[in-house]
Design a protein around this motif. Structure first.
Motif, short mmCIF file in Angstrom:
data_model
loop_
_atom_site.label_atom_id
_atom_site.label_comp_id
_atom_site.label_asym_id
_atom_site.label_seq_id
_atom_site.Cartn_x
_atom_site.Cartn_y
_atom_site.Cartn_z
N PRO A 25 28.81 31.10 33.23
CA PRO A 25 27.85 31.26 34.34
C PRO A 25 27.56 32.74 34.60
O PRO A 25 28.13 33.34 35.52
N ILE A 26 26.71 33.33 33.82
CA ILE A 26 26.52 34.78 33.91
C ILE A 26 25.94 35.22 35.25
O ILE A 26 26.06 36.38 35.63
N ALA A 27 25.34 34.31 35.99
CA ALA A 27 24.79 34.68 37.29
C ALA A 27 25.88 35.11 38.26
O ALA A 27 25.63 35.90 39.18
N ARG A 28 27.11 34.64 38.05
CA ARG A 28 28.20 34.97 38.98
C ARG A 28 29.48 35.43 38.28
O ARG A 28 30.51 35.61 38.93
N ASN A 29 29.42 35.64 36.95
CA ASN A 29 30.61 36.03 36.20
C ASN A 29 30.79 37.55 36.28
O ASN A 29 30.07 38.32 35.64
N ARG A 30 31.79 37.99 37.05
CA ARG A 30 31.99 39.43 37.27
C ARG A 30 32.41 40.15 36.01
O ARG A 30 31.99 41.27 35.75
N ASP A 31 33.30 39.52 35.21
CA ASP A 31 33.79 40.19 34.01
C ASP A 31 32.67 40.46 33.02
O ASP A 31 32.59 41.55 32.43
N ALA A 32 31.80 39.48 32.82
CA ALA A 32 30.69 39.65 31.88
C ALA A 32 29.74 40.74 32.37
O ALA A 32 29.25 41.56 31.59
N ALA A 33 29.47 40.76 33.67
CA ALA A 33 28.58 41.77 34.24
C ALA A 33 29.19 43.16 34.11
O ALA A 33 28.50 44.12 33.73
N PHE A 34 30.49 43.28 34.41
CA PHE A 34 31.16 44.57 34.31
C PHE A 34 31.15 45.08 32.88
O PHE A 34 30.86 46.26 32.61
N GLN A 35 31.44 44.19 31.94
CA GLN A 35 31.47 44.56 30.53
C GLN A 35 30.11 45.07 30.08
O GLN A 35 30.00 46.12 29.42
N THR A 36 29.05 44.39 30.46
CA THR A 36 27.69 44.78 30.07
C THR A 36 27.31 46.13 30.68
O THR A 36 26.75 47.00 29.99
N ARG A 37 27.60 46.30 31.95
CA ARG A 37 27.27 47.56 32.62
C ARG A 37 28.09 48.71 32.05
O ARG A 37 27.59 49.84 31.91
N ARG A 38 29.34 48.44 31.72
CA ARG A 38 30.22 49.51 31.20
C ARG A 38 29.73 50.01 29.85
O ARG A 38 29.78 51.20 29.57
N TYR A 39 29.24 49.10 29.02
CA TYR A 39 28.68 49.53 27.74
C TYR A 39 27.51 50.49 27.97
O TYR A 39 27.43 51.56 27.37
#
Length: 729
Positions: free
Chosen positions: A106-120
């Motif tokens: 659920p990428i709309a609310r998945n914090r880990d996936a969002a953090f990973q993408t932003r960190r890249y």
């Protein structure tokens, strides 16, 4: 294909994907449907619909691939150093990261996936990054510093469900399409500067970190070893930081064990680090670590200072991952400190700008797209049609190399050339000896061949020993780029030698413009006080093999722009030497000249008779009186092949105001000069040529050069033909 046609085609292809997902949505949302399947069935076709050549159908060499895919997934909760699934590039320049997940996430609310993408995106200083599972697509602003505790909506610019792809197509096209990048719309929309990035998240943060580390290390080393000279203190601080950062980068690149440095004990940290560096020296060699064991310097660092610096290289104190930081970026950051020296004044450590750098307005790195263009136009023709056997003695040099960005580009270019030649000659014939087949059927050069190419072809000189050290640091990082710890260990075991080569014979510190013999012939014996400042270099001593062959095959670079007035302020003895009637420099025998002219003149003497030269310099020399000697030198050589005239376009972006041009020369001589005028820099950056005019080389002389367009030149030709005399006759 027109833009409208491309958009219409993309819209149709995406609609087909959407319909296919809708028909079997329940199956795609099951846990059994994995990320690899989602990438194959939907995410890769989506990127292709937006115009990206994901599978490299045109056959570009690795460095020019538009899309770099990451095949492995091994990121743990704390690791966070995996590379993004897709890296979208154009003309070797990163533009977007796309991180893929399976539709069930659920990428709309998945914090880990969002953090990973932003960190890249933050680590690569990109303006945006994309997270998608095709079921939904999120676009993140990568300027704010990412925090692992951030909710998934933080810094999110767009969240689009697959059933909205059609109605929000124009929004997605403007951010994700190749056409938007190529046209410059992407850069304009996201305020991307004409240098490397639109934002400088990692650059700015890491620059501040390194500045803090240098200050703390300098103060601590001086307190414990007060007898060091400013030169020794500056060098020791840089060496120490370079080694720590090198090992930390190797952790994120999976060559060293992750958190190896972080696990050093809190008590006896320095001694434990020294033991680690000795181990690394045995494995890597190349002189990377040996200076720290120099008993003469007797350097020690306090555990508290050392421990705090190491801690700041890891999350959460560092929001970036070195896994996606390009080697060139690290070199550019380190280059900022080459203009500084650490001194001790009244017992206190101070970091001050070198006078020549201060007078010249600071250190401004050359944008990578400019470097790549110079390298391609200078080295490309010299390599064309030649086999590896033909290139045994081929060399490319930068005689004012700084942090080594031109050498990195040249090395990249050579790696691509060799790989393309081996594959075209029959990959099966060369497999196992110089190339191997990697994931996805992509051929790659073996580490040993990359190592050989570096040693055989790359040469560099800089007056600053610290710059040479940074160039070495950068080239060694480039050498191990894409390698694994296992591959390097296999190399060490099978070849029974350390993995990294010593570059002492290919990168040399010294003054490219002054040799000891030349100085003596003009000014007499050099005073001892000037030796360290002038740092003379004798080319036949430092590069005997190359000079015996007649010089280098190619020279590329961005020589320093320093006027005689500035030179007189910080090094009057050297300026007087250049202007002396007995000096080797014709371009300096006048009241006003610039140091870049001397580098061009010197380069002519260092090239083989068939050699080529490519530089970026201010174009004012073409018209002003003080540029007459340089015009005469270039015109007299009959070797000017290309001029890229930027007019008022600022290739250094917001960092500096300079009106520049590219010059490409061939010592064999040219019949015509190709003059390219760049009116739209952002389009030229991605490969669109400016207006090109061809003029006979015989039209150039010591008088001012005027490169008018074709229509203007035709008009003046008709006027001259119709007039029997000129004004004044």
């Amino acid at each position: 294909m027109s833009d409208d046609t491309s958009k219409a085609t993309a819209r149709t292809r995406i609609a087909t994907l959407v319909e296919g997902f809708r028909r079997n949505e329940a199956d795609y949302l099951k846990a059994s449907y994995n990320e690899t399947q989602a990438r194959t069935d939907f995410i890769t076709p989506l990127l292709e619909a937006f115009g990206w050549d994901v599978h490299n159908s045109v056959g570009h060499p690795p460095g020019l691939r538009e899309v770099v895919e990451e095949a492995t997934v091994d990121v743990g909760d704390e690791r966070l150093s995996k590379k993004p699934d897709y890296e979208l590039r154009l003309a070797r320049q990163r533009k977007l990261f796309v991180e893929a997940k399976k539709p069930r996430v659920p990428i709309a609310r998945n914090r880990d996936a969002a953090f990973q993408t932003r960190r890249y995106g933050y680590s690569a200083s990109l303006p945006i990054s994309v997270l998608t599972n095709f079921h939904q697509l999120a676009v993140y602003d990568c300027i704010p510093r990412p925090e692992q505790t951030d909710e998934a909506h933080v810094a999110r610019l767009l969240l689009v469900g697959y059933d909205e792809f059609d109605v929000r197509f124009d929004e997605l096209w403007a951010l994700l399409s190749r056409a938007a990048v190529y046209s410059g719309d992407f850069d304009r929309r996201l305020a991307v500067d004409v240098t490397r990035h639109g934002t400088e998240q990692f650059d700015g943060f890491f620059l501040q970190q390194v500045r803090s580390w240098r200050e703390r290390l300098a103060a601590d080393i001086h307190a414990r070893t007060p007898g060091l000279s400013p030169h020794e203190l500056t060098y020791a601080v840089q060496i120490f930081l370079s080694r720590i950062v090198f090992l930390r980068i190797c952790e994120d690149r999976e060559i060293e064990r992750y958190e190896n440095l972080r696990s050093l004990p809190g008590t006896g940290t320095f001694d434990a680090l020294m033991a680690e560096l000795r181990r690394a020296d045995t494995f890597y060699n190349s002189g990377l670590f040996h200076l720290l064991d120099d008993a003469r310097l007797g350097i020690r660092i306090g555990d508290d200072v050392l421990g705090s610096i190491i801690a700041e290289l890891y999350y959460p104190q560092s929001p970036y991952t070195f896994a996606v930081v390009e080697t060139e970026v690290l070199g550019e950051i380190y280059e900022q400190f080459l203009g500084e020296v650490i001194i001790v004044k009244a017992g206190a450590v101070q970091i001050v700008s070198k006078p020549e750098v201060r007078e010249a307005g600071g250190v401004v790195p050359t944008p990578r797209y400019v470097v790549d263009t110079i390298v391609q136009r200078t080295i490309g023709p010299a390599l064309a049609g030649r086999t590896p056997a033909d290139l045994t003695t081929f060399t490319v040099a930068d005689i004012c190399c700084g942090s080594g960005i031109f050498l990195l580009s040249a090395y990249d270019f050579l790696l691509d050339y060799y790989l393309a030649w081996y594959v075209a000659d029959g990959a099966a014939r060369h497999a196992g000896s110089v190339i191997y087949e990697g994931p996805g059927g992509q051929w790659r050069l073996l580490f040993e061949e990359k190592r050989r190419i570096l040693l055989a072809h790359i040469r560099g000189v800089d007056i600053d020993a610290n710059a040479v050290e940074v160039a070495r640091f950068s080239l060694l990082l480039k050498l191990i780029e894409g390698e694994t710890g296992e591959a390097l260990r296999d190399y060490v075991a099978s070849r029974r030698r350390p993995s990294l080569p010593a570059l002492d014979t290919v990168l040399r510190p010294g003054n490219s413009l002054v040799s000891a013999a030349e100085w003596v012939a003009v000014r007499g014996a050099m005073p001892t006080a000037l030796l360290e400042k002038v740092n003379p270099l004798t080319w036949s001593d430092e590069f005997p093999t190359e000079m015996a062959r007649g010089g280098f095959d190619t020279i590329v670079g961005n020589p320093p722009y320093i006027r005689i007035q500035t030179m007189m302020a910080y090094s009057p003895e050297e300026a007087t030497y250049y202007q002396d009637a007995e000096s080797p420099y014709r371009t300096a025998r006048q009241d006003n000249f610039d140091k870049y002219a001397l580098f061009i003149e010197r380069a002519f003497t260092l090239l083989r008779p068939c050699g080529r030269l490519g530089v970026i310099v201010p174009h004012k020399f073409m018209t002003i009186q003080s540029g007459r000697a340089l015009r005469e030198l270039i015109a007299g050589s009959r070797g000017l092949e290309q001029v890229v005239h930027f007019g008022v376009q600022q290739v250094f972006g917001r960092q500096a105001s300079n009106y520049t041009c590219l010059l490409v020369l061939d010592r064999r001589g040219c019949d015509v000069v190709q003059v390219e005028r760049v009116e739209v820099l952002v389009a030229w950056r991605y490969g669109m040529l400016g207006e090109v005019t061809t003029i006979p080389v015989t039209e150039l002389g010591a008088d001012a050069w005027q490169f008018a367009g074709t229509a203007t030149r035709d008009l003046f030709a008709r006027i001259r033909g119709a007039c029997l005399a000129e004004l004044g006759q």
